[in-house]
Design a protein around this motif. Structure first.
Motif, short mmCIF file in Angstrom:
data_model
loop_
_atom_site.label_atom_id
_atom_site.label_comp_id
_atom_site.label_asym_id
_atom_site.label_seq_id
_atom_site.Cartn_x
_atom_site.Cartn_y
_atom_site.Cartn_z
N THR A 133 17.69 0.06 26.77
CA THR A 133 17.52 1.52 26.78
C THR A 133 18.66 2.27 27.44
O THR A 133 18.89 3.44 27.12
N ARG A 134 19.41 1.64 28.33
CA ARG A 134 20.45 2.36 29.05
C ARG A 134 21.83 2.22 28.41
O ARG A 134 22.82 2.70 28.96
N ARG A 135 21.90 1.60 27.28
CA ARG A 135 23.19 1.43 26.62
C ARG A 135 23.56 2.66 25.81
O ARG A 135 22.70 3.43 25.39
N ASP A 136 24.87 2.83 25.57
CA ASP A 136 25.32 3.95 24.76
C ASP A 136 25.01 3.72 23.28
O ASP A 136 24.63 4.65 22.57
N ARG A 137 25.20 2.48 22.84
CA ARG A 137 24.91 2.13 21.45
C ARG A 137 24.24 0.76 21.43
O ARG A 137 24.59 -0.12 22.21
N MET A 316 12.87 4.77 24.30
CA MET A 316 13.97 5.63 23.86
C MET A 316 13.42 6.78 23.03
O MET A 316 13.54 6.77 21.80
N ALA A 322 23.57 6.03 15.46
CA ALA A 322 24.86 6.26 16.09
C ALA A 322 25.71 7.15 15.18
O ALA A 322 25.54 7.14 13.96
N GLU A 323 26.59 7.89 15.78
CA GLU A 323 27.39 8.85 15.02
C GLU A 323 28.16 8.16 13.91
O GLU A 323 28.87 7.17 14.12
N ARG A 343 21.78 5.25 18.90
CA ARG A 343 21.97 5.76 20.26
C ARG A 343 20.59 5.91 20.89
O ARG A 343 19.71 6.59 20.33
N SER A 345 19.50 7.62 23.33
CA SER A 345 19.07 8.96 23.74
C SER A 345 20.10 9.97 23.27
O SER A 345 21.20 9.61 22.85
#
Length: 345
Positions: A133-137, A316, A322-323, A343, A345
């Motif tokens: 949950t704390r990862r960027d991707r 989450m 992800a972009e 992503r 969040s």
């Protein structure tokens, strides 16, 4: 339900061998995306019965023909002609062709092996979701879908009912409640789970309905069934004819291998309205595509999908693609997204 196929062709007494225009399942690009390549559409419209020399089998692509091949006693399992048959096959895409499909003992809502497996799936899903949950991707395929079936089975531990509790002729269940081959292919449930998550992440309104509180009755159950129709992880189920059988486009000879194109049948516009659209609330859902009640593969896959999505949304709440990422499925015999970049969040 429409009776006539919208682009049906006059049926010949005997099917034709391939010509230069007939598509093959083994042609370049077919395994990448038979939907966008329009391979399935071309087979349904112009070649509803075709022999594929590369595969060594006759192809059936229209829904009524595939449904008949899966349920009619004039067809048998392939390559094992003595394969057991029931009124419905196991979930298309979760069981390979010829298996013993014996319901799990117990009920998911009552004490017993099925309830223990459901609790193990729920616990494992929440542990996996919190880990990332704390990862960027996050790649949900690599870090969630591949681990949930195996982790839940390990957490549930062995669950072997007494042999006398098994129906006559059924194979003995393996650890975790699986029976025969039916529940022993976690890789297929991984692909089904990945397709389910991809479909739900593509539907913000459905995600909001699940995230916002008590979900509409049966929404996730229906979303799972719709995933098996639209994106079955197993695209081809093999059968063999016992006798001559007339189908769209001609007559199948006796003793011939037949490839039922599950992916093509599930998107047949003669059977399903807007077949390419993911619509869990569709009025023309078909239970044939989800298999008999209590099938181990179907039950475990559905529990993994429902608990998996709830766990991801709890850990989450703002999960999104992800972009720049769009999920891409691949595979000819088995199919599903290879990557799901999100992503948290």
């Amino acid at each position: 339900m429409p009776v006539d196929h919208p682009e049906s062709l006059p049926a010949a007494r005997r099917p034709h061998r391939p010509d230069d225009r007939q598509p093959s399942l083994l042609e370049p690009g077919a395994s990448t995306d038979p939907y966008r390549l329009r391979l399935y559409r071309l087979l349904r419209t112009d070649y509803p019965l075709a022999y594929d020399p590369g595969l060594g089998a006759w192809l059936l692509s229209r829904y009524p023909d595939v449904a008949m091949a899966l349920t009619d006693p004039r067809f048998t399992g392939y390559p094992h002609d003595g394969a057991p048959r029931g009124p419905l096959p196991a979930p298309l895409g979760l069981c390979r062709g010829s298996v013993v499909c014996t319901p799990l003992p117990g009920d998911a809502a009552a004490p017993g092996p099925a309830a223990a497996r459901a609790r193990a799936i729920e616990r494992t899903a929440y542990v996996l979701a919190r880990r990332v949950t704390r990862r960027d991707r996050v790649d949900l395929v690599a870090e969630f879908c591949r681990w949930l079936p195996a982790g839940a089975a390990a957490a549930a531990g062995p669950s072997r009912p007494e042999p006398r509790a098994l129906p006559p002729g059924a194979s003995h269940p393996g650890p975790g409640g699986g029976t025969g081959d039916c529940a022993e292919h976690p890789a297929l449930r991984q692909r089904a789970l990945a397709s389910f998550l991809a479909n739900m992440l593509d539907a913000p309104d459905l995600l909001a309905a699940v995230r916002g509180g008590p979900e509409p009755a049966g929404l996730l159950h229906r979303a799972w069934a719709e995933t098996l129709r639209r994106d079955p992880p197993v695209q081809i189920v093999l059968r063999r004819t016992r006798t001559e059988v007339t189908v769209s486009g001609g007559t199948l000879p006796a003793g011939e291998p037949v490839a039922c194109l599950i992916g093509a049948a599930g998107r047949d516009p003669a059977r399903f309205c807007a077949p390419d659209r993911f619509d869990p609330l569709r009025a023309d859902a078909e239970p044939l595509l989800t298999g008999p009640a209590g099938c181990p593969a179907g039950l475990l896959g559905r529990l993994e999908a429902e608990h998996g999505l709830r766990a991801l949304l709890a850990a989450m709440p703002g999960i999104r693609w992800a972009e720049g990422f769009r999920p891409v499925s691949a595979g000819l015999l088995t199919r599903g997204p290879r990557t799901l970049l999100v992503r948290p969040s």
